[in-house]
Design a protein around this motif. Structure first.
Motif, short mmCIF file in Angstrom:
data_model
loop_
_atom_site.label_atom_id
_atom_site.label_comp_id
_atom_site.label_asym_id
_atom_site.label_seq_id
_atom_site.Cartn_x
_atom_site.Cartn_y
_atom_site.Cartn_z
N ASP A 157 10.46 8.04 6.52
CA ASP A 157 10.35 6.97 5.53
C ASP A 157 11.17 7.35 4.30
OD1 ASP A 157 8.60 5.65 7.18
OD2 ASP A 157 6.80 6.44 6.20
N ALA A 158 12.15 6.53 3.99
CA ALA A 158 13.02 6.80 2.83
C ALA A 158 12.49 6.04 1.62
CB ALA A 158 14.45 6.40 3.15
N ILE A 159 11.37 6.50 1.09
CA ILE A 159 10.71 5.80 -0.02
C ILE A 159 11.28 6.26 -1.36
CG2 ILE A 159 8.52 5.38 -1.19
CD1 ILE A 159 7.11 5.83 1.47
N ILE A 160 11.67 5.28 -2.16
CA ILE A 160 12.12 5.53 -3.53
C ILE A 160 11.13 4.81 -4.45
CG2 ILE A 160 13.98 5.24 -5.21
CD1 ILE A 160 15.94 5.18 -2.86
N LYS A 161 10.48 5.55 -5.31
CA LYS A 161 9.39 5.00 -6.12
C LYS A 161 9.81 3.80 -6.96
CE LYS A 161 6.80 9.33 -6.52
NZ LYS A 161 6.24 10.35 -7.46
N THR A 162 11.05 3.80 -7.39
CA THR A 162 11.51 2.73 -8.28
C THR A 162 12.05 1.51 -7.53
OG1 THR A 162 13.67 3.81 -8.42
CG2 THR A 162 12.05 4.35 -10.13
N GLU A 163 11.97 1.53 -6.20
CA GLU A 163 12.48 0.42 -5.40
C GLU A 163 11.32 -0.36 -4.77
OE1 GLU A 163 15.57 -0.61 -5.16
OE2 GLU A 163 16.35 1.02 -6.41
N PRO A 164 11.41 -1.70 -4.74
CA PRO A 164 10.32 -2.51 -4.18
C PRO A 164 10.20 -2.40 -2.66
CG PRO A 164 12.18 -3.90 -4.76
CD PRO A 164 12.49 -2.54 -5.29
N CYS A 165 11.30 -2.10 -1.99
CA CYS A 165 11.29 -1.97 -0.53
C CYS A 165 11.83 -0.59 -0.15
CB CYS A 165 12.16 -3.04 0.12
SG CYS A 165 11.88 -4.73 -0.47
N TYR A 166 11.49 -0.14 1.03
CA TYR A 166 12.03 1.13 1.51
C TYR A 166 12.42 1.01 2.98
CZ TYR A 166 7.57 2.15 3.86
OH TYR A 166 6.47 2.10 4.68
N MET A 184 12.54 -1.95 7.48
CA MET A 184 12.32 -1.99 6.03
C MET A 184 10.90 -2.47 5.80
SD MET A 184 14.42 -4.03 3.05
CE MET A 184 15.81 -2.92 3.05
N ASN A 185 10.26 -1.88 4.79
CA ASN A 185 8.87 -2.22 4.51
C ASN A 185 8.65 -2.31 3.01
OD1 ASN A 185 6.21 -2.81 5.13
ND2 ASN A 185 5.97 -1.05 6.50
N SER A 186 7.47 -2.81 2.64
CA SER A 186 7.13 -2.96 1.23
C SER A 186 6.63 -1.65 0.64
CB SER A 186 6.03 -4.02 1.05
OG SER A 186 6.45 -5.27 1.56
N ASN A 187 7.10 -1.34 -0.54
CA ASN A 187 6.62 -0.17 -1.26
C ASN A 187 5.39 -0.60 -2.05
OD1 ASN A 187 6.16 2.09 -2.78
ND2 ASN A 187 8.16 2.10 -3.80
N ILE A 188 4.22 -0.29 -1.52
CA ILE A 188 2.98 -0.79 -2.13
C ILE A 188 2.71 -0.16 -3.50
CG2 ILE A 188 1.92 -1.33 0.10
CD1 ILE A 188 0.38 1.29 -0.07
N ASP A 189 3.34 0.97 -3.77
CA ASP A 189 3.14 1.63 -5.06
C ASP A 189 4.09 1.11 -6.14
OD1 ASP A 189 1.11 3.26 -4.07
OD2 ASP A 189 2.57 4.70 -3.27
N PHE A 190 5.00 0.24 -5.73
CA PHE A 190 5.96 -0.29 -6.70
C PHE A 190 5.29 -1.33 -7.60
CE2 PHE A 190 9.09 -3.57 -7.85
CZ PHE A 190 10.02 -2.80 -8.53
N LYS A 191 5.50 -1.19 -8.89
CA LYS A 191 4.95 -2.14 -9.86
C LYS A 191 6.03 -3.16 -10.20
CE LYS A 191 1.23 0.31 -9.93
NZ LYS A 191 0.02 -0.18 -9.20
N SER A 192 5.86 -4.34 -9.69
CA SER A 192 6.86 -5.37 -9.88
C SER A 192 6.93 -5.81 -11.34
CB SER A 192 6.54 -6.58 -8.99
OG SER A 192 7.53 -7.56 -9.13
N LYS A 193 8.14 -5.76 -11.90
CA LYS A 193 8.34 -6.16 -13.29
C LYS A 193 8.66 -7.64 -13.41
CE LYS A 193 10.09 -1.59 -14.54
NZ LYS A 193 11.25 -0.83 -15.08
#
Length: 232
Positions: A157-166, A184-193
């Motif tokens: 999993d190539a998760i980037i904290k600042t990205e909405p998807c990974y 590609m999947n949703s980054n559930i920890d991402f806080k949408s601005k």
């Protein structure tokens, strides 16, 4: 000293010299003949060992070598080499190529939904995006296929904290099938601005979630593309 019978001629120096030459030649011939037999036998044994080594190579090791071969082909970005992976002509139901190219789509319709090699190479820039070849390169970059020697499935999993998807990647071996997964999947920890005009968050599943599977069959020696399919 040898005595000679009556009537028996005493050998001359010439005869003795001829006998010595003959014996020397015979000795050399016999020696060379034996050496040739040893070399031939040695080569036969070596060839047998090489053949046995190839035939006894573990199936999983051959699959790994085939995956590395595919990795090199995709990384080359050579449209002709990549086209060799496909057994053209092929139905687009098997390939799932969807591109915004009028010429390609017109030919596809005229061909009865059949994709030819020329269609593939002629629109390779668009096709490579549709088939996510760049993501295949990322798959091989992030996954070590050598781990498949002792595992049937490897994932990353190539998760980037600042990205909405990974992006996520996987390689799975199941009997004679080898599947490359590009998703590609949703980054559930991402806080949408921000949200879209429809008030949909940036990491909403409708935006982020999709997957593509490249499925190959293994015939004991090589991997052959079976199909490409997707969802999302």
């Amino acid at each position: 000293m040898r005595s000679y019978l009556l009537g028996e001629s005493k050998p001359t120096k010439k005869h003795m010299r001829q006998n010595i030459i003959f014996l020397t030649f015979f000795g050399l011939f016999f020696s060379c003949n034996q050496s040739d037999k040893k070399i031939a036998n040695s080569e036969s044994v070596s060839q047998t060992v090489r053949n046995d080594t190839t035939s006894n190579k573990p199936k999983r090791q051959i699959i790994i070598e085939e995956l590395k071969r595919l990795q090199a082909v995709f990384l080359s970005n050579d449209k002709q080499k990549i086209a060799d992976i496909f057994s053209f002509p092929m139905s687009n139901e098997t390939l799932s190529i969807y591109i915004d190219n009028e010429q390609f789509n017109e030919q596809l319709q005229n061909n009865g939904n059949i994709v030819t090699r020329n269609m593939f190479t002629g629109t390779f820039a668009d096709v490579s995006v549709s088939l996510q070849i760049d993501q295949i390169n990322q798959l091989f970059k992030n996954l070590s296929v050598d781990k498949l020697l002792n595992n049937d499935n490897i994932e990353y999993d190539a998760i980037i904290k600042t990205e909405p998807c990974y992006h996520y990647y996987g390689v799975k071996i199941e009997k004679q099938l080898v599947t490359l997964t590009l998703g590609m999947n949703s980054n559930i920890d991402f806080k949408s601005k921000s949200v879209s005009e429809d008030e949909i968050p940036e990491n909403d599943s409708s935006i982020c979630e999709h997957v593509l599977w490249w499925v190959f069959t293994f015939d004991g020696k090589q991997l052959h593309l079976k199909e490409i399919s997707g969802a999302g």
